[in-house]
Design an enzyme around this catalytic site. Structure first.
Site, short mmCIF file in Angstrom:
data_model
loop_
_atom_site.label_atom_id
_atom_site.label_comp_id
_atom_site.label_asym_id
_atom_site.label_seq_id
_atom_site.Cartn_x
_atom_site.Cartn_y
_atom_site.Cartn_z
CE LYS A 1 -58.07 -14.09 -68.39
NZ LYS A 1 -57.41 -14.80 -67.51
CG ASN A 2 -55.19 -11.88 -66.32
OD1 ASN A 2 -56.21 -12.27 -66.07
ND2 ASN A 2 -54.29 -11.36 -67.09
CB CYS B 1 -53.35 -20.76 -71.22
SG CYS B 1 -55.02 -19.67 -71.32
NE ARG C 1 -49.49 -19.41 -66.67
CZ ARG C 1 -50.18 -19.23 -66.37
NH1 ARG C 1 -51.14 -19.59 -67.85
NH2 ARG C 1 -50.46 -17.69 -66.23
CG ASP D 1 -52.09 -11.80 -71.92
OD1 ASP D 1 -51.66 -13.01 -72.01
OD2 ASP D 1 -52.62 -11.22 -70.49
NE ARG E 1 -59.70 -20.04 -68.33
CZ ARG E 1 -57.82 -19.72 -68.44
NH1 ARG E 1 -57.36 -20.58 -69.24
NH2 ARG E 1 -57.51 -19.34 -67.50
N1 EPU Z 1 -41.95 -17.68 -63.95
C1 EPU Z 1 -40.86 -17.84 -63.43
N2 EPU Z 1 -40.86 -17.97 -61.70
C2 EPU Z 1 -41.79 -17.65 -61.48
C3 EPU Z 1 -43.22 -16.68 -61.68
C4 EPU Z 1 -42.98 -16.62 -63.36
O1 EPU Z 1 -40.04 -18.04 -63.38
O2 EPU Z 1 -42.39 -17.64 -59.68
C5 EPU Z 1 -42.41 -16.97 -64.81
C6 EPU Z 1 -43.02 -17.64 -65.34
O3 EPU Z 1 -42.36 -19.22 -65.99
C7 EPU Z 1 -43.59 -17.32 -67.24
C8 EPU Z 1 -42.44 -15.50 -66.76
O4 EPU Z 1 -42.32 -15.77 -65.46
O5 EPU Z 1 -42.34 -17.21 -68.63
C9 EPU Z 1 -44.18 -14.65 -66.78
O6 EPU Z 1 -45.04 -15.07 -65.47
P1 EPU Z 1 -45.67 -14.03 -64.64
O7 EPU Z 1 -46.25 -14.68 -63.53
O8 EPU Z 1 -45.52 -12.56 -65.10
O9 EPU Z 1 -47.04 -14.58 -65.50
P2 EPU Z 1 -48.90 -15.24 -64.88
O10 EPU Z 1 -49.12 -14.62 -62.94
O11 EPU Z 1 -48.31 -16.45 -64.64
C10 EPU Z 1 -50.35 -13.87 -66.03
C11 EPU Z 1 -51.05 -13.85 -66.48
C12 EPU Z 1 -51.85 -13.86 -68.11
C13 EPU Z 1 -50.23 -12.74 -68.03
C14 EPU Z 1 -48.95 -12.91 -67.45
C15 EPU Z 1 -47.85 -11.67 -68.42
C16 EPU Z 1 -53.15 -13.51 -64.62
C17 EPU Z 1 -54.09 -14.03 -63.80
N3 EPU Z 1 -52.75 -14.55 -65.80
O12 EPU Z 1 -49.54 -14.98 -65.83
O13 EPU Z 1 -52.38 -13.72 -68.45
O14 EPU Z 1 -49.63 -13.24 -69.16
O15 EPU Z 1 -49.17 -12.39 -66.37
O16 EPU Z 1 -48.59 -10.54 -68.23
O17 EPU Z 1 -53.27 -12.39 -63.70
C18 EPU Z 1 -54.68 -14.49 -69.73
O18 EPU Z 1 -54.96 -13.55 -69.76
O19 EPU Z 1 -54.61 -15.39 -70.66
C19 EPU Z 1 -53.04 -15.01 -68.91
C20 EPU Z 1 -51.87 -15.87 -70.26
#
Ligand code: EPU
Length: 430
Positions: free
Chosen positions: A25-26, A119, A124, A307, A399
């Site tokens: 998915k991701n 979610c 985020r 996850d 999803r």
């Molecule tokens: N963070 C910041 N500033 C930023 C970006 C992130 O403070 O600019 C913090 C976030 O608030 C969070 C942490 O860093 O606490 C991790 O955020 P990250 O950006 O790494 O995660 P993401 O890109 O929002 C993706 C996956 C998530 C998965 C996380 C961690 C996708 C679409 N989503 O989220 O997947 O949990 O990386 O591996 O790729 C899911 O599939 O259900 C899901 C939530």
């Protein structure tokens, strides 16, 4: 009385047999938008048939791209794209919506888009994404819940991320292939889907080195052509099925997986006493009872994935002894625990730590999912509970997990989606 779809799980069956892993998915939600960068159609194989992908298809078609999808192979012809105003109703449905911004900058000089959804698992933030884009020369403003990103052209630069954010790494990489000159991303995320996106971009003609390490280098500005590419297997689905096999004391052969992506989980399952055998793209998992308690701390890849924290907590609910699960990535990713407690689990959550005292049994209940991965903890709990569990909030499961019901049923579980209509009929017949 309003009825919504539920997932009905009858507990007690041991999962036995063979199951194939779907495409990630991701990885898909990053690769599909990236197809917009091409000057010709892209064929993307092994795309999972899940609701997040359906939302992306709607977005692409809205923009003017030609998209075909048969449930596995997708073709995206971006040449007809003639607008960049994505409707809020689509954008809010997933986090990855904002990957559309850098790729649309290849065709438009200003993109306005609602802040991305996703979610509810704690704040985020997107400050690191904004840093990536602005360091490459874009102007980013925020007004009335919208991001307005302006860039006549992007110029390569050095980007240092404060934390290895998955989203910021992807967004910066997508902007960097477009930018003129060289970009280096320091402290990049190393998750398998980052590598998959880099490989996809590479097959389109981009020059990217170092993905999978914490320094990614991009030589930008090359023309990107159409390509044919196969998405990697889903790391989280693989882990979830491994946990489900262990939880039910079953014996499952998982096929089409990448065992190397699963090391953090496999190590923990072995520590609990689960039998695991790996060979090429196969992982065999055989559960034993009782399982030993273990401590888990979520980390960025190659650490234990956030996850897979939720299904693991459901498994630990029945392990012998006390386990401590620490969530370090997201602030509020234990909401599902309240529902597990309603099934008889003995778990205390203090801030970002869950203390799980193993119990002898869980009992089926009507429970409600509040996010994608949390919903899977409830399904695992349902599989091991006595009696019937009805999970509300199936939109989360739909999803992210392809054919969840058929896959689990093929392993001997009794799981079915009860549509709204079926529930109304059942209710009326009572
Ligand atoms: N963070 C910041 N500033 C930023 C970006 C992130 O403070 O600019 C913090 C976030 O608030 C969070 C942490 O860093 O606490 C991790 O955020 P990250 O950006 O790494 O995660 P993401 O890109 O929002 C993706 C996956 C998530 C998965 C996380 C961690 C996708 C679409 N989503 O989220 O997947 O949990 O990386 O591996 O790729 C899911 O599939 O259900 C899901 C939530």
């Amino acid at each position: 009385m309003a009825m919504e779809e539920t997932l009905l799980v009858r507990g007690g069956a041991r999962l036995m047999g063979e199951v194939a892993i779907s495409g990630g998915k991701n990885a898909s939600v990053a690769v599909i938008p990236a197809a917009i960068l091409a000057n010709a159609p892209c064929i993307i194989e092994n795309v999972p048939d899940i609701d997040d992908v359906a939302v992306l298809i709607e977005m692409l078609r809205w923009l003017g791209a030609k998209v075909e999808f048969d449930g596995r192979t997708m073709s995206v012809d971006p040449r007809g794209i003639n607008r960049c105003d994505l409707p809020y109703d689509l954008v809010r449905r997933m986090r990855a919506s904002y990957y559309m911004i850098p790729v649309l900058l290849s065709r438009f000089s200003q993109i306005s888009m609602a802040l991305p959804g996703g979610c509810a698992i704690g704040p985020r933030l997107i400050d690191q994404t904004v840093k990536g884009w602005t360091t490459l020369g874009a102007k980013v403003e925020q007004e009335r819940g919208e991001l307005i990103v302006t860039a006549e052209k992007l110029i390569g630069n050095e980007v240092y991320l404060d934390m290895p954010s998955v989203g910021a790494t992807i967004n910066t990489m997508l902007a960097a292939v477009l930018a003129e000159g060289n970009t280096t991303i320091f402290n990049a995320a190393k998750e398998p889907h980052i590598v998959d996106l880099a490989n996809f971009l590479g097959s389109m003609g981009a020059w990217i080195k170092g993905s999978g390490t914490d320094i990614i280098r991009v030589r930008g500005g090359r023309p990107l052509r159409g390509t044919t590419y196969t998405i990697i297997p889903d790391q989280i689905e693989t882990g979830t099925l491994m946990i489900a096999a262990a939880a039910t004391g079953g014996d499952v052969l998982i096929t089409g997986a990448i065992p190397y992506h699963m090391e953090a989980l496999s190590a923990k399952l072995l520590e609990m006493g689960v039998y695991i055998r790996e060979e090429d793209d196969l992982i065999q998992v055989r559960g034993k009872r009782p399982l030993r308690a273990v401590n888990i701390k979520t980390q960025v890849y190659p650490g234990y994935p956030t996850d897979l924290q939720q299904p693991m907590t459901a498994l630990l609910a029945l392990a012998q002894g006390t386990s401590v699960v620490t969530e370090t990535i997201f602030e509020s990713r234990f909401r599902y625990v309240e529902e597990l407690k309603r099934m008889g689990a003995n778990i205390r959550v203090i801030d970002r730590v869950a203390i799980v005292d193993g119990v002898k049994r869980l009992s089926g209940a009507r429970i409600t999912a509040t996010d994608l991965r949390g919903s899977m903890a409830l399904v695992i709990a349902g599989l091991i509970a006595e009696g019937e569990t009805e999970v509300l909030g199936t939109e989360f499961l739909r999803r992210g997990y392809e054919h969840l019901d058929t896959k689990l049923c093929s392993l001997g579980a009794e799981v079915k989606y009860l549509s709204r209509e079926m529930r109304v009929l059942e209710h009326a017949a009572r």
